[in-house]
Design an enzyme around this catalytic site. Structure first.
Site, PDB file in Angstrom:
ATOM      1  N   PHE A   4     -14.823  51.105  59.226  1.00 55.41           N
ATOM      2  CA  PHE A   4     -14.651  51.675  57.983  1.00 55.41           C
ATOM      3  C   PHE A   4     -14.568  53.350  58.163  1.00 55.41           C
ATOM      4  CE2 PHE A   4     -16.875  53.595  54.486  1.00 55.41           C
ATOM      5  CZ  PHE A   4     -16.008  53.534  53.438  1.00 55.41           C
ATOM      6  N   LEU A 137     -28.151  52.660  48.319  1.00 59.33           N
ATOM      7  CA  LEU A 137     -26.998  51.652  48.612  1.00 59.33           C
ATOM      8  C   LEU A 137     -27.600  50.330  49.176  1.00 59.33           C
ATOM      9  CD1 LEU A 137     -24.481  50.393  49.241  1.00 59.33           C
ATOM     10  CD2 LEU A 137     -24.282  51.866  51.501  1.00 59.33           C
ATOM     11  N   LEU A 386     -34.776  61.176  48.076  1.00 57.19           N
ATOM     12  CA  LEU A 386     -36.219  60.157  47.759  1.00 57.19           C
ATOM     13  C   LEU A 386     -35.941  58.898  48.366  1.00 57.19           C
ATOM     14  CD1 LEU A 386     -36.146  61.080  43.825  1.00 57.19           C
ATOM     15  CD2 LEU A 386     -37.939  62.003  45.754  1.00 57.19           C
TER      16      LEU A 386
HETATM   17  C1  EN5 Z   1     -31.658  56.227  52.182  1.00 60.94           C
HETATM   18  N1  EN5 Z   1     -31.806  57.453  51.557  1.00 60.94           N
HETATM   19  O1  EN5 Z   1     -38.476  53.040  59.666  1.00 60.94           O
HETATM   20  C2  EN5 Z   1     -32.040  55.761  53.168  1.00 60.94           C
HETATM   21  N2  EN5 Z   1     -40.173  54.022  58.729  1.00 60.94           N
HETATM   22  O2  EN5 Z   1     -41.503  56.344  61.144  1.00 60.94           O
HETATM   23  C3  EN5 Z   1     -33.479  55.972  53.824  1.00 60.94           C
HETATM   24  N3  EN5 Z   1     -43.120  53.862  60.760  1.00 60.94           N
HETATM   25  O3  EN5 Z   1     -42.929  53.845  58.784  1.00 60.94           O
HETATM   26  C4  EN5 Z   1     -33.499  55.566  55.139  1.00 60.94           C
HETATM   27  N4  EN5 Z   1     -42.055  49.352  63.495  1.00 60.94           N
HETATM   28  O4  EN5 Z   1     -44.171  54.727  62.766  1.00 60.94           O
HETATM   29  C5  EN5 Z   1     -35.140  55.292  55.515  1.00 60.94           C
HETATM   30  N5  EN5 Z   1     -46.105  54.121  62.366  1.00 60.94           N
HETATM   31  C6  EN5 Z   1     -35.279  55.298  57.074  1.00 60.94           C
HETATM   32  C7  EN5 Z   1     -36.680  55.082  57.463  1.00 60.94           C
HETATM   33  C8  EN5 Z   1     -36.991  53.564  57.227  1.00 60.94           C
HETATM   34  C9  EN5 Z   1     -38.470  53.086  57.409  1.00 60.94           C
HETATM   35  C10 EN5 Z   1     -38.960  53.563  58.685  1.00 60.94           C
HETATM   36  C11 EN5 Z   1     -40.893  54.562  59.729  1.00 60.94           C
HETATM   37  C12 EN5 Z   1     -40.832  56.074  59.876  1.00 60.94           C
HETATM   38  C13 EN5 Z   1     -42.440  53.796  59.776  1.00 60.94           C
HETATM   39  C14 EN5 Z   1     -44.361  53.200  61.034  1.00 60.94           C
HETATM   40  C15 EN5 Z   1     -44.581  51.867  61.110  1.00 60.94           C
HETATM   41  C16 EN5 Z   1     -43.708  51.129  62.346  1.00 60.94           C
HETATM   42  C17 EN5 Z   1     -44.400  49.909  62.372  1.00 60.94           C
HETATM   43  C18 EN5 Z   1     -43.405  49.253  63.456  1.00 60.94           C
HETATM   44  C19 EN5 Z   1     -44.775  54.136  62.215  1.00 60.94           C
HETATM   45  C20 EN5 Z   1     -47.075  54.761  63.267  1.00 60.94           C
HETATM   46  C21 EN5 Z   1     -48.030  55.529  62.819  1.00 60.94           C
HETATM   47  C22 EN5 Z   1     -48.891  56.116  63.434  1.00 60.94           C
HETATM   48  C23 EN5 Z   1     -50.254  56.623  62.562  1.00 60.94           C
HETATM   49  C24 EN5 Z   1     -51.069  57.486  63.418  1.00 60.94           C
HETATM   50  C25 EN5 Z   1     -50.550  58.432  64.056  1.00 60.94           C
HETATM   51  C26 EN5 Z   1     -49.380  58.043  65.147  1.00 60.94           C
HETATM   52  C27 EN5 Z   1     -48.504  57.152  64.289  1.00 60.94           C
END
Ligand code: EN5
Length: 386
Positions: A4, A137, A386
């Protein structure tokens, strides 16, 4: 791959933008040249406008997103935007109802997919452009891999073009052709015990729960006692403060006073903004803000929701940015948020390490539709989606 996108006016993966190619990608069109009819759909589907002022329609959209919107890489959490948040995010000053595009199953009327456009003003290399933002989306989980997203994107493009707008900005966690900036999520634990329990954070041999709790402890009271919620009378000086700050970034948001009031005046469980004002003039000198975006915890016996605050915009001129953000961490913790999230954009890198933010596993790529710019660094970016 990207069947696409290869025919869309976006920077292609193998393309390197140089100074001479900056600007629109497509040849300029007039509104008269834009197709009058919506894109045709397989006969069992129909287009609709999702009226966000109608509580029932808003609830339908809420459910679609709650069940089918963005998840982390390991499918442990899914964004759970609240209804009041969605209405706020998609109906800013000058919004166009027909840019809230839904796709329904004719037979039952079920809402199966959605895309939203919102008008925004963006500084790009020192000049303000009135363009569109694209967000939300979403295609119902059970309808993936049927190539519906291209239809939604093209229909949104058509409706936006009809308003004489030919550029858009959008973000995605996925890598698409081709980001002009790639930013990293950082997380500050406020409730480390719960974060570990739900698998958002983790312990190690050395970092046990008690140690995590101690490490992330915060005072119960803020340091800047003059920090208070933004109010109507701050709008004029607050707008001046933020535009003066943002205009120095290569790509950033521009706010009219009306837009500033919309995006920053506090709304419970949606947007929080705190300011410090000059005692003499009453002008806003410092501002810190975050929005509320909870996530569903998928398949967990005890916890259903993760309460998350996301950094929005911060401007510090009379106190250290670090102090300002530390105070807002205290406020967020006292309001029962489990985690404070932030991207390494604007001047955020300056406080991340000292305030005990840790790097997340997520990236956020920023894209422009029908506009080439030279790639920029996260710290050169002054725009939060956001
Ligand atoms: C529309 N506009 O991946 C598009 N979140 O790091 C939006 N990770 O929460 C697109 N996987 O790292 C959004 N914990 C794209 C983001 C989608 C959501 C996403 C990530 C961002 C996230 C967390 C949880 C991971 C769970 C396993 C994460 C580690 C935290 C830790 C806290 C203490 C200090 C070290 C890191």
């Amino acid at each position: 791959r990207h069947k696409f996108w290869k025919d869309q006016p976006v920077v292609q993966m193998d393309e390197n933008v140089n100074e001479k190619k900056i600007g629109a990608i497509d040849q300029e069109k007039t509104v008269e040249e834009i197709k009058k009819k919506p894109f045709s759909l397989p006969s069992h589907y129909e287009w609709c406008v999702v009226d966000l002022m109608d509580d029932d329609k808003l609830h339908e959209l809420y459910l679609l997103l709650r069940d089918s919107y963005v998840e982390d890489d390991d499918n442990m959490f899914r964004f759970d935007y609240s209804e009041s948040f969605l209405r706020w995010a998609m109906t800013p000053p000058g919004y166009h109802p027909e840019w809230h595009i839904g796709l329904r199953l004719k037979k039952t009327g079920k809402l199966l997919a959605f895309i939203a456009g919102m008008p925004i003003s963006l500084w790009i290399n020192g000049k303000v452009h009135h363009i569109s933002e694209i967000n939300f989306l979403c295609i119902y989980q059970k309808l993936r891999k049927k190539d519906l997203a291209p239809l939604l994107i093209q229909e949104a493009t058509r409706r936006i073009n009809k308003k004489n707008i030919f550029q858009a900005i959008y973000t995605a966690g996925r890598l698409l052709p081709k980001p002009f900036a790639s930013t990293t999520y950082y997380h500050r634990s406020l409730n480390p015990k719960k974060l570990v329990h739900v698998g958002f954070s983790y312990t190690t041999k050395l970092m046990t729960i008690p140690r995590l709790v101690k490490k992330n402890a915060l005072p119960s009271k803020v340091k800047n006692t003059r920090l208070r919620p933004l109010q109507e009378s701050d709008v004029e000086s607050g707008t001046a403060l933020i535009n003066n700050y943002l205009k120095n970034f290569k790509v950033s948001m521009y706010f009219s006073e009306e837009e500033f009031a919309w995006w920053f005046l506090p709304r419970e469980k949606v947007i929080n903004t705190y300011v410090i004002t000059d005692p003499e003039s009453g002008n806003v000198t410092d501002l810190v803000s975050f929005y509320t975006l909870n996530s569903s915890v998928l398949d967990h016996p005890k916890y259903k929701t993760l309460n998350a605050a996301y950094s929005f915009y911060n401007v510090a001129t009379t106190v250290e940015l670090k102090e300002l953000v530390n105070d807002v961490l205290i406020l967020a913790k006292n309001e029962n948020y489990d985690v404070y999230n932030c991207l390494n954009i604007m001047d955020n890198q300056d406080f991340l390490d000292d305030l005990k933010f840790g790097q997340g596993d997520g990236l956020l790529h920023y894209y422009l539709f029908n506009y080439r710019i030279l790639p920029i660094l996260p710290k050169e970016l002054g725009f939060t989606i956001l």
